[in-house]
Design a protein around this motif. Structure first.
Motif: not given
Length: 281
Positions: A258-263
């Motif tokens: 999830a973090l890989l797109l949110a960042a």
């Protein structure tokens, strides 16, 4: 219980580094996570008959992070150089029918895993970067927990049954609500600490509250899409979990998907605000 204990330990380490660490520490941790996630990605790509050499995986990520830390202006050069090295290696050392697939798999590794994680130390270095990075983590973590709990106990309508049968619309909505709630609680806490006489400004923010509400919604939606993207990779490869390194959680890639797109979404919003002189966060 394993899942809860693992989560507590990981969150404690990350939050401690964000609040007390130095830039090189955050960069080193992000780089280590990138390598671990990339090694799991290799398992997925190998299942799709597009393996990426281990030596190249570690070397390319190390070069990427070194460029970001030491010479940010040369980051694209590091990526292009790594890609050309992989291209040449595949052309000389593998069958010609695998050159395109394996090279493309390596490029996706850098774009999908390495690049988003290089943004974490860069976000931390921004004005009010400590608060912004914790805000990002809260929108991802709290949203994920809310989606899991609500979806499991109250979910009825499937969100994306072909990619992730357990995800529901009820869980997705709860995820957004939790992200906004906990994200705004952090903003309120930071502003209170900076104005009540304690003088603690590490969590101070500058933008109006409604911008953070919109940002929390956007980041959480991006995080949920990020989760689905990894599910698409695993389903396409016939892999259930990316790994088993984290007790109760599966692999590293499963935890940071999830973090890989949110960042990158957060970074893009910041770039837009800077370009149009819309103020800082």
């Amino acid at each position: 219980m394993k899942r809860i204990l693992t989560a507590i330990v990981l969150i404690a380490i990350v939050v401690s580094l964000v609040l007390l660490g130095k830039l090189w520490m955050i960069t080193l941790l992000a780089g280590a996570i990138a390598v671990l996630a990339a090694l799991e990605y290799r398992t997925i790509s190998a299942a799709m008959k597009s393996p990426v050499p281990m030596w190249w995986t570690i070397g390319a990520i190390a070069l990427f992070f070194l460029a970001v830390f030491l010479r940010p202006q040369d980051t694209i050069t590091a990526v292009v150089f790594s890609t050309l090295v992989l291209f040449a290696w595949n052309a000389l050392a593998t069958g010609v029918d695998r050159v395109l697939g394996e090279t493309a798999s390596g490029v996706l590794l850098l774009v999908y895993i390495a690049y988003p994680l290089t943004l974490l130390p860069q976000i931390w270095s921004l004005e009010n970067g400590t608060a912004l990075l914790l805000f990002l983590f809260l929108c991802v973590w709290c949203g994920d927990i809310a989606a899991l709990y609500v979806g499991k106990n109250f979910g009825k309508r499937k969100l994306a049954p072909t990619l992730s049968p357990n995800k529901t619309w009820e869980g997705a909505i709860a995820s957004v609500v939790a992200a906004v709630g906990f994200g705004m609680a952090l903003i309120a806490l930071g502003n209170w600490l900076s104005t009540n006489g304690s003088g603690y400004t590490r969590l101070h923010t500058s933008a109006p509250w409604w911008e953070y509400v919109l940002l929390a919604i956007l980041l959480n939606i991006a995080a949920q899409f990020g989760d689905l993207l990894e599910s698409a990779l695993k389903r396409g490869a016939g892999v259930k979990d990316s790994g088993t390194l984290l007790p109760g959680h599966g692999g590293v890639l499963d935890r940071i998907d999830a973090l890989l797109l949110a960042a990158p979404v957060l970074w893009f919003v910041w770039v837009v605000k800077e370009y149009f002189s819309l103020g800082s966060f």
